[in-house]
Design a protein around this motif. Sequence first.
Motif, PDB file in Angstrom:
ATOM      1  N   UNK A 148       0.819  -1.165  -0.001  1.00  0.00           N
ATOM      2  CA  UNK A 148       0.034   0.044   0.066  1.00  0.00           C
ATOM      3  C   UNK A 148       0.795   0.982   0.267  1.00  0.00           C
ATOM      4  N   UNK A 149       0.746   2.247  -0.945  1.00  0.00           N
ATOM      5  CA  UNK A 149       1.304   3.315  -1.033  1.00  0.00           C
ATOM      6  C   UNK A 149       0.699   4.446  -0.964  1.00  0.00           C
ATOM      7  N   UNK A 150       1.354   5.737  -0.379  1.00  0.00           N
ATOM      8  CA  UNK A 150       0.546   6.836  -0.373  1.00  0.00           C
ATOM      9  C   UNK A 150       0.991   7.732  -1.199  1.00  0.00           C
ATOM     10  N   UNK A 151       0.492   8.397  -2.108  1.00  0.00           N
ATOM     11  CA  UNK A 151       0.756   9.119  -3.243  1.00  0.00           C
ATOM     12  C   UNK A 151      -0.040  10.545  -3.379  1.00  0.00           C
ATOM     13  N   UNK A 196      -3.250  17.924  -4.682  1.00  0.00           N
ATOM     14  CA  UNK A 196      -2.128  17.674  -3.515  1.00  0.00           C
ATOM     15  C   UNK A 196      -2.793  16.665  -2.262  1.00  0.00           C
ATOM     16  N   UNK A 197      -3.846  16.083  -2.493  1.00  0.00           N
ATOM     17  CA  UNK A 197      -4.089  15.207  -1.446  1.00  0.00           C
ATOM     18  C   UNK A 197      -3.701  13.979  -1.691  1.00  0.00           C
ATOM     19  N   UNK A 198      -3.232  13.497  -0.419  1.00  0.00           N
ATOM     20  CA  UNK A 198      -2.775  11.929  -0.363  1.00  0.00           C
ATOM     21  C   UNK A 198      -3.925  10.940  -0.630  1.00  0.00           C
ATOM     22  N   UNK A 206       5.592  -5.789  -7.677  1.00  0.00           N
ATOM     23  CA  UNK A 206       6.242  -5.862  -9.090  1.00  0.00           C
ATOM     24  C   UNK A 206       5.732  -4.453  -9.861  1.00  0.00           C
ATOM     25  N   UNK A 207       4.689  -3.876  -9.599  1.00  0.00           N
ATOM     26  CA  UNK A 207       4.356  -2.520 -10.386  1.00  0.00           C
ATOM     27  C   UNK A 207       4.771  -1.376  -9.314  1.00  0.00           C
ATOM     28  N   UNK A 208       4.783  -1.621  -8.111  1.00  0.00           N
ATOM     29  CA  UNK A 208       5.352  -0.425  -7.245  1.00  0.00           C
ATOM     30  C   UNK A 208       6.912  -0.187  -7.517  1.00  0.00           C
ATOM     31  N   UNK A 221       4.745   8.903  -1.226  1.00  0.00           N
ATOM     32  CA  UNK A 221       4.928   9.527  -0.291  1.00  0.00           C
ATOM     33  C   UNK A 221       5.354   8.509   1.239  1.00  0.00           C
ATOM     34  N   UNK A 222       4.574   7.515   0.961  1.00  0.00           N
ATOM     35  CA  UNK A 222       4.452   6.547   1.933  1.00  0.00           C
ATOM     36  C   UNK A 222       4.555   5.164   1.370  1.00  0.00           C
ATOM     37  N   UNK A 223       5.123   4.102   2.090  1.00  0.00           N
ATOM     38  CA  UNK A 223       5.070   2.768   1.489  1.00  0.00           C
ATOM     39  C   UNK A 223       4.940   1.885   2.652  1.00  0.00           C
ATOM     40  N   UNK A 224       3.973   0.964   2.479  1.00  0.00           N
ATOM     41  CA  UNK A 224       3.678  -0.102   3.436  1.00  0.00           C
ATOM     42  C   UNK A 224       3.450  -1.422   2.709  1.00  0.00           C
TER      43      UNK A 224
END
Length: 260
Positions: A148-151, A196-198, A206-208, A221-224
């Motif tokens: 799960x990534x935040x972008x 600008x919203x996360x 593989x994709x990330x 911005x974040x990576x879990x």
Amino acid sequence: MRKNLIKSLFIVLIAALFCSCAVTSKSSAEKVESHYTINADLDAISTKDTSFFNLINSYKHQLDGEMNTIISFAEMDMLTDKPEGLLSNFLADAMFEIGNDFCADQQLKHGVDVALLNMGGIRTSLSKGEISTGRVYEMLPFKNKLVIVGMEGKQLVELLHRVAYFGGEGVSGVKMGIKNRKAVNILVDGKPVEPTKIYHVMSVDYLVNGGGGFTAFEQRKTFRHMHRLLRSEIIKYMSEKHNKGEKISAKLDGRIYNVE
């Protein structure tokens, strides 16, 4: 249990290939019918050593039982297609639900806004009727793990442009059009994307990591890392639905559409 079984089986098979000096040249791929068995060529090799034969035969029985376990039932034939398909929709929706359950279990301050799975990672269709563990292994043969990534919204738009470039992928939580290989009219949870919203996107490692040219993930911005295999989670998801008396189904709902 399953992981150790499969790992051990592969060790046995590799040992068979290296120890044998009489491997036949014909194709080692057996036609898959109603169950999953170890290749017949390896059976022939193993008979030259009784102890080896007994060992590999025990793994065959365990693997056959594991792979032929019925875990669910599909209400319809499900295929991948573009811009959207029943199977890719189902898998993306399952990922979306799995991700949100994970966030809740971990007591995170956010959930999953979008789920993304490339259709290249789905290798077979899903036929109407019983679904076995082995069938899911065929459908999702790669060891992709869930992340799960935040972008920011502007990076999410770039990510969805890549989806549009390929003519569509498996997505959930988003609705978008495709025009001139670009994403247009993008809505997340029914609302336009805020630059600008996360947003939190669930996908596979593989994709990330940039596979398929999804370089927008690099600006995350974040990576879990969930440290869970997509395939294992889908098997668990199907089994839990089955135990509740629910069958597997999906629908085409216009989540991705072509704009003339």
